[in-house]
Write a protein that holds these residues in place. Structure first.
Motif, mmCIF file in Angstrom:
data_model
loop_
_atom_site.group_PDB
_atom_site.id
_atom_site.type_symbol
_atom_site.label_atom_id
_atom_site.label_comp_id
_atom_site.label_asym_id
_atom_site.label_seq_id
_atom_site.Cartn_x
_atom_site.Cartn_y
_atom_site.Cartn_z
ATOM 1 N N ASN A 263 0.834 -1.210 0.000
ATOM 2 C CA ASN A 263 0.000 0.000 0.000
ATOM 3 C C ASN A 263 0.867 1.257 0.000
ATOM 4 O OD1 ASN A 263 -2.363 -1.472 0.034
ATOM 5 N ND2 ASN A 263 -2.675 -1.288 2.238
ATOM 6 N N ALA A 264 1.880 1.254 0.879
ATOM 7 C CA ALA A 264 2.766 2.414 0.982
ATOM 8 C C ALA A 264 3.546 2.614 -0.313
ATOM 9 C CB ALA A 264 3.729 2.235 2.155
ATOM 10 N N LYS A 265 3.983 1.509 -0.930
ATOM 11 C CA LYS A 265 4.730 1.594 -2.178
ATOM 12 C C LYS A 265 3.866 2.169 -3.290
ATOM 13 C CE LYS A 265 5.690 -2.341 -4.055
ATOM 14 N NZ LYS A 265 6.345 -3.651 -4.263
ATOM 15 N N PHE A 266 2.621 1.698 -3.394
ATOM 16 C CA PHE A 266 1.723 2.209 -4.426
ATOM 17 C C PHE A 266 1.445 3.694 -4.212
ATOM 18 C CE2 PHE A 266 -2.554 3.096 -6.064
ATOM 19 C CZ PHE A 266 -2.387 2.734 -7.400
ATOM 20 N N GLN A 267 1.175 4.080 -2.968
ATOM 21 C CA GLN A 267 0.905 5.495 -2.677
ATOM 22 C C GLN A 267 2.118 6.348 -3.033
ATOM 23 O OE1 GLN A 267 -0.559 6.351 1.271
ATOM 24 N NE2 GLN A 267 0.009 8.488 1.152
ATOM 25 N N ARG A 268 3.306 5.865 -2.666
ATOM 26 C CA ARG A 268 4.537 6.612 -2.943
ATOM 27 C C ARG A 268 4.731 6.823 -4.443
ATOM 28 N NH1 ARG A 268 7.435 3.360 -0.217
ATOM 29 N NH2 ARG A 268 8.292 2.114 -1.943
ATOM 30 N N ARG A 269 4.432 5.803 -5.224
ATOM 31 C CA ARG A 269 4.647 5.904 -6.669
ATOM 32 C C ARG A 269 3.607 6.783 -7.350
ATOM 33 N NH1 ARG A 269 6.547 -0.381 -7.965
ATOM 34 N NH2 ARG A 269 8.570 -0.184 -6.923
ATOM 35 N N VAL A 270 2.369 6.751 -6.869
ATOM 36 C CA VAL A 270 1.356 7.630 -7.441
ATOM 37 C C VAL A 270 1.650 9.083 -7.065
ATOM 38 C CG1 VAL A 270 -1.100 8.224 -7.453
ATOM 39 C CG2 VAL A 270 -0.398 5.823 -7.550
ATOM 40 N N GLU A 271 2.151 9.296 -5.853
ATOM 41 C CA GLU A 271 2.551 10.654 -5.463
ATOM 42 C C GLU A 271 3.708 11.147 -6.322
ATOM 43 O OE1 GLU A 271 3.261 10.096 -1.315
ATOM 44 O OE2 GLU A 271 1.179 10.525 -0.754
ATOM 45 N N PHE A 272 4.581 10.242 -6.747
ATOM 46 C CA PHE A 272 5.650 10.596 -7.681
ATOM 47 C C PHE A 272 5.050 11.060 -9.007
ATOM 48 C CE2 PHE A 272 8.561 9.531 -11.123
ATOM 49 C CZ PHE A 272 9.745 10.112 -10.700
ATOM 50 N N ILE A 273 4.018 10.349 -9.486
ATOM 51 C CA ILE A 273 3.324 10.754 -10.711
ATOM 52 C C ILE A 273 2.789 12.177 -10.556
ATOM 53 C CG2 ILE A 273 1.331 10.304 -12.197
ATOM 54 C CD1 ILE A 273 1.609 7.341 -11.482
ATOM 55 N N GLU A 274 2.159 12.446 -9.405
ATOM 56 C CA GLU A 274 1.601 13.779 -9.163
ATOM 57 C C GLU A 274 2.674 14.854 -9.237
ATOM 58 O OE1 GLU A 274 -2.195 13.243 -6.243
ATOM 59 O OE2 GLU A 274 -0.256 12.783 -5.356
ATOM 60 N N ARG A 275 3.834 14.592 -8.600
ATOM 61 C CA ARG A 275 4.911 15.588 -8.599
ATOM 62 C C ARG A 275 5.456 15.819 -10.001
ATOM 63 N NH1 ARG A 275 6.568 12.546 -4.149
ATOM 64 N NH2 ARG A 275 8.327 11.658 -5.320
ATOM 65 N N ARG A 276 5.659 14.753 -10.757
ATOM 66 C CA ARG A 276 6.213 14.895 -12.100
ATOM 67 C C ARG A 276 5.244 15.628 -13.023
ATOM 68 N NH1 ARG A 276 9.886 15.273 -14.157
ATOM 69 N NH2 ARG A 276 10.529 13.562 -15.486
ATOM 70 N N LEU A 277 3.956 15.342 -12.872
ATOM 71 C CA LEU A 277 2.970 16.043 -13.691
ATOM 72 C C LEU A 277 2.937 17.530 -13.350
ATOM 73 C CD1 LEU A 277 0.081 13.419 -13.700
ATOM 74 C CD2 LEU A 277 1.283 14.266 -15.723
ATOM 75 N N LYS A 278 3.046 17.864 -12.065
ATOM 76 C CA LYS A 278 3.053 19.277 -11.661
ATOM 77 C C LYS A 278 4.247 20.008 -12.256
ATOM 78 C CE LYS A 278 0.448 18.914 -7.327
ATOM 79 N NZ LYS A 278 0.518 19.006 -5.844
ATOM 80 N N GLU A 279 5.388 19.297 -12.342
ATOM 81 C CA GLU A 279 6.568 19.905 -12.946
ATOM 82 C C GLU A 279 6.324 20.284 -14.412
ATOM 83 O OE1 GLU A 279 9.692 17.127 -12.419
ATOM 84 O OE2 GLU A 279 9.746 17.325 -10.228
ATOM 85 N N HIS A 280 5.381 19.570 -15.045
ATOM 86 C CA HIS A 280 5.034 19.840 -16.437
ATOM 87 C C HIS A 280 3.766 20.694 -16.538
ATOM 88 C CE1 HIS A 280 7.811 16.470 -16.958
ATOM 89 N NE2 HIS A 280 7.904 16.792 -18.225
ATOM 90 N N GLY A 281 3.348 21.265 -15.406
ATOM 91 C CA GLY A 281 2.165 22.112 -15.414
ATOM 92 C C GLY A 281 0.873 21.359 -15.605
ATOM 93 N N ARG A 282 0.881 20.077 -15.240
ATOM 94 C CA ARG A 282 -0.294 19.244 -15.439
ATOM 95 C C ARG A 282 -0.871 18.810 -14.110
ATOM 96 N NH1 ARG A 282 -0.497 16.392 -19.965
ATOM 97 N NH2 ARG A 282 -2.679 16.128 -19.358
ATOM 98 N N ASP A 283 -2.120 18.350 -14.158
ATOM 99 C CA ASP A 283 -2.805 17.829 -12.981
ATOM 100 C C ASP A 283 -3.152 16.372 -13.239
ATOM 101 O OD1 ASP A 283 -5.443 17.194 -11.394
ATOM 102 O OD2 ASP A 283 -4.549 18.913 -10.391
ATOM 103 N N ILE A 284 -2.986 15.539 -12.226
ATOM 104 C CA ILE A 284 -3.225 14.103 -12.399
ATOM 105 C C ILE A 284 -4.666 13.814 -12.790
ATOM 106 C CG2 ILE A 284 -3.842 13.631 -9.972
ATOM 107 C CD1 ILE A 284 -2.141 11.035 -10.236
ATOM 108 N N ARG A 285 -5.590 14.708 -12.425
ATOM 109 C CA ARG A 285 -7.001 14.463 -12.741
ATOM 110 C C ARG A 285 -7.302 14.599 -14.223
ATOM 111 N NH1 ARG A 285 -6.069 17.016 -8.253
ATOM 112 N NH2 ARG A 285 -6.999 16.357 -6.268
ATOM 113 N N THR A 286 -6.426 15.292 -14.957
ATOM 114 C CA THR A 286 -6.652 15.481 -16.393
ATOM 115 C C THR A 286 -5.603 14.770 -17.239
ATOM 116 O OG1 THR A 286 -5.400 17.560 -16.319
ATOM 117 C CG2 THR A 286 -7.793 17.700 -16.032
ATOM 118 N N ALA A 287 -4.662 14.074 -16.608
ATOM 119 C CA ALA A 287 -3.608 13.370 -17.340
ATOM 120 C C ALA A 287 -4.168 12.106 -17.976
ATOM 121 C CB ALA A 287 -2.455 13.034 -16.410
#
Length: 319
Positions: A263-287
């Motif tokens: 569970n912790a590993k999955f959460q950590r990796r999805v949070e990584f997705i969120e951070r990387r998308l923000k760096e590109h000016g994107r939001d995970i809800r619209t990716a």
């Protein structure tokens, strides 16, 4: 946060089995008991005064899970703090009971000490036990004599998380010989349970062969089945999970801990997705799913690289 630099720990390597210095522990523990008693007094804290053994049960459970998280973190200062919070629950529960003339902390400590001595006759008595199996068998026998229980499952907490309870149930059954003779047999049992689940989920029990990929169109969730079929599906899925808990037990893995880590590993990796998308000016809800999977795999690669080389440039973890 506790300052571990001032805890009077010896500079030399500790000797395993050495109890704490009573000259240090005694005054500190007495002070803790006095603080809790003061909080419960007429001049203390209104919140603490109104607590009962029933009302603080949720806090006891919460503090236990926070301790587990601290242990997972490996941070000694956090572990010390959370252990303190768990200890507070014991002291506060005992003070509440003493205020109600039921029992006190001395009863708790003495009862625990005597129980540990009784249940370890191979250490404190003259019983021979050369293996963990013999120790567990002696423990169960002594416990059965003490509790006068009718069933091997008596005393198993009903409030245990279900995956952990499944492992404990099968372990207790195994201790009296009710277990598969060979642990590899459990995988045959798992296949059997998966087939029975498939029978409820798919026409003719045939599982569609679809490779795990993000390239195919997203399939909408089906409408719920009728209540009777839904109940059968739940039952078969429960059987699959029970076998998985059994597999974990036979290979000396705690299934609850394994799932917590995943569970912790999955959460950590999805949070990584969120951070990387923000760096590109994107939001995970619209990716798109493809974008999210690309960053998921990137985070997975970085985690594995860091596991191989913990000293790797911290730049990886900030991406």
């Amino acid at each position: 946060m506790t300052d571990l630099s001032s805890n009077n720990m010896p500079s030399t390597s500790p000797v395993p089995g050495t109890p704490p210095d009573p000259k240090q522990l005694g005054p500190k523990f007495r002070e803790l008991c006095e603080v809790v008693a003061r909080l419960r007094s007429s001049t203390g804290c209104p919140w603490d005064r109104q607590q009962t053994l029933e009302s603080i049960k949720p806090y006891t459970l919460e503090e236990t899970y926070e301790l587990l998280e601290a242990i997972d973190s490996g941070n000694d200062a956090e572990i010390v703090e959370e252990l303190g919070d768990v200890l507070l629950q014991v002291v506060l529960d005992s003070q509440i009971a003493a205020d109600e003339a039921r029992f006190n902390l001395t009863d708790v400590v003495d009862g625990l000490t005597q129980k540990m001595i009784r249940r370890h006759p191979h250490v404190f008595g003259d019983v021979a036990a050369d293996s963990s199996h013999e120790i567990n068998r002696n423990w169960d026998r002594i416990k059965q004599e003490e509790k006068q229980r009718d069933s091997i499952f008596d005393g198993l907490p009903a409030a245990l998380p279900s995956l952990a309870r499944a492992a404990r149930l099968s372990k207790k059954a195994a201790r009296v010989g009710y277990d598969f003779p060979q642990r590899a047999m459990l995988f045959d049992k798992l296949q059997e349970e998966l087939r029975e689940l498939a029978d409820e989920l798919f026409p003719n029990g045939e599982i569609p062969v679809v490779a795990a990929s993000v390239d195919l169109p997203v399939e909408p969730d089906p409408e719920p089945f009728d209540a009777a079929r839904q109940q059968r599906i739940e039952s078969e899925l429960g059987d699959v999970l029970f076998v998985l808990a059994n597999i974990a037990r036979r290979w000396h893995v705690n299934p609850e801990e394994a799932l917590r880590a995943s569970n912790a590993k999955f959460q950590r990796r999805v949070e990584f997705i969120e951070r990387r998308l923000k760096e590109h000016g994107r939001d995970i809800r619209t990716a798109t799913l493809e974008e999210m999977e690309q960053f998921y795999q990137e985070g997975k690669r970085l985690e594995k690289a860091n596991a191989r080389d913990p000293q790797q440039d911290n730049e990886n973890t900030s991406k």
